[in-house]
Design a protein around this motif. Structure first.
Motif, PDB file in Angstrom:
ATOM      1  N   THR A  43      51.563  44.362  39.994  1.00 59.99           N
ATOM      2  CA  THR A  43      50.336  43.728  39.464  1.00 59.99           C
ATOM      3  C   THR A  43      50.635  42.358  38.922  1.00 59.99           C
ATOM      4  O   THR A  43      51.603  42.503  38.191  1.00 59.99           O
ATOM      5  N   GLU A  46      50.045  43.344  44.765  1.00 55.17           N
ATOM      6  CA  GLU A  46      48.950  44.644  45.285  1.00 55.17           C
ATOM      7  C   GLU A  46      47.664  43.951  44.654  1.00 55.17           C
ATOM      8  O   GLU A  46      46.640  44.002  45.455  1.00 55.17           O
ATOM      9  N   ARG A  47      47.793  43.444  43.472  1.00 59.50           N
ATOM     10  CA  ARG A  47      46.245  43.105  42.659  1.00 59.50           C
ATOM     11  C   ARG A  47      46.663  42.033  41.595  1.00 59.50           C
ATOM     12  O   ARG A  47      47.793  41.903  41.214  1.00 59.50           O
ATOM     13  N   LEU A  98      44.693  41.394  48.754  1.00 62.70           N
ATOM     14  CA  LEU A  98      45.107  41.291  47.476  1.00 62.70           C
ATOM     15  C   LEU A  98      43.781  41.993  46.412  1.00 62.70           C
ATOM     16  O   LEU A  98      42.620  41.485  46.925  1.00 62.70           O
ATOM     17  N   ARG A  99      43.717  42.765  45.999  1.00 67.95           N
ATOM     18  CA  ARG A  99      42.948  43.542  45.229  1.00 67.95           C
ATOM     19  C   ARG A  99      42.664  42.817  43.765  1.00 67.95           C
ATOM     20  O   ARG A  99      43.727  42.554  43.119  1.00 67.95           O
ATOM     21  N   MET A 125      41.205  42.958  40.078  1.00 72.06           N
ATOM     22  CA  MET A 125      40.997  44.085  39.043  1.00 72.06           C
ATOM     23  C   MET A 125      40.206  43.388  37.644  1.00 72.06           C
ATOM     24  O   MET A 125      40.879  42.575  37.253  1.00 72.06           O
ATOM     25  N   GLU A 160      38.166  47.250  41.120  1.00 74.93           N
ATOM     26  CA  GLU A 160      39.165  47.958  40.148  1.00 74.93           C
ATOM     27  C   GLU A 160      38.576  47.545  38.728  1.00 74.93           C
ATOM     28  O   GLU A 160      38.541  46.145  38.575  1.00 74.93           O
TER      29      GLU A 160
END
Length: 249
Positions: free
Chosen positions: A124, A148-149, A177-178, A180, A201
């Motif tokens: 992350t 990932e994020r 890509l997440r 959050m 998220e």
């Protein structure tokens, strides 16, 4: 609704007790750290080892050698790299990284080296992203790194204030890509933040004042007060209840 198709909650856990409270409250994942008053730093070996042994939910570890800016010298960078290698050896699920150059851009060479050290575990990108000079440029850099994020408040004081910026970032990130949302998230505002930001998220500490069991209390020792802030099971549960009310997209 299963964990796979509902919004996810990550708890910033600043101790073993906080990590266990996050799990008991139903959190999906923790970011293990220390010194949340400074924005979080890397936890100790003992904390890492005990948490990894006792938690069933994913454990991501904050890799940040100190508070302050995200411009690191060679010794700090080497510390971060070794901390990541230690997390890999302990079987942690991921690490949380970030570094900037002196002009406020993502430090690509150093971030690539940290990601290489992480090898097979998740990565992350933390709120160094919000301190970057240009979030659009920074977003493309984080995508290029293969994280990932990214954790973000939308470069605002809190996620509610930055919700529209978070929404724009989510649109620009696409599927790879997440995004959050984090900073100032509570059970009272998480639904509104989810609605306005489009994030899937969410990152919160869910902390409350934990009263010390000490019967004797020495007065006048600033910085050595016995009571402390730690993650509260009921606050985590309340966040999870509020998240379950968020409509599926």
């Amino acid at each position: 609704m299963s964990a796979a198709d509902r919004p996810l909650l990550e708890i910033a856990a600043n101790s073993v007790a906080s990590a266990l409270a996050a799990q008991a409250g139903g959190a999906d994942r923790i970011e293990l750290c220390e010194n949340l008053g400074e924005g979080g730093t890397t936890p100790s070996h003992g904390t890492l080892a005990v948490v990894r042994e006792r938690l069933r939910i994913p454990v991501y570890v904050l890799i940040r050698p100190r508070g302050g800016d995200f411009l690191y010298d060679d010794a700090e960078f080497e510390t971060m790299r070794r901390d990541i290698e230690h997390c890999v050896r302990l079987g942690c699920d991921g690490v949380v990284i970030g570094a900037l150059d002196a002009d406020g851009a993502i430090d690509m060479p150093r971030c690539r080296d940290l990601i290489a050290a992480a090898g097979p575990i998740g990565v992350t990108f933390h709120r160094a992203f919000d301190a970057a000079r240009d979030q659009t440029e920074a977003l493309q850099a984080v995508i290029a790194l293969g994280c990932e994020r990214v954790l973000t408040s939308g470069a605002a004081a809190d996620a509610l204030s930055g919700a529209s910026n978070i929404a724009a970032l989510a649109k620009g990130a696409g599927q790879g890509l997440r995004i959050m949302a984090g900073a100032g998230i509570t059970a009272d505002n998480i639904g509104l933040i989810a609605e306005r930001s489009g994030a899937h998220e969410f990152h919160a500490s869910a902390r409350a004042l934990h009263r010390s069991a000490m019967r004797f209390r020495q007065s006048g020792l600033q910085g050595l007060e016995p009571d402390r802030m730690q993650t509260d099971v009921e606050r985590v549960r309340a966040l999870m209840v509020a998240l379950k009310r968020v409509p599926r997209s």
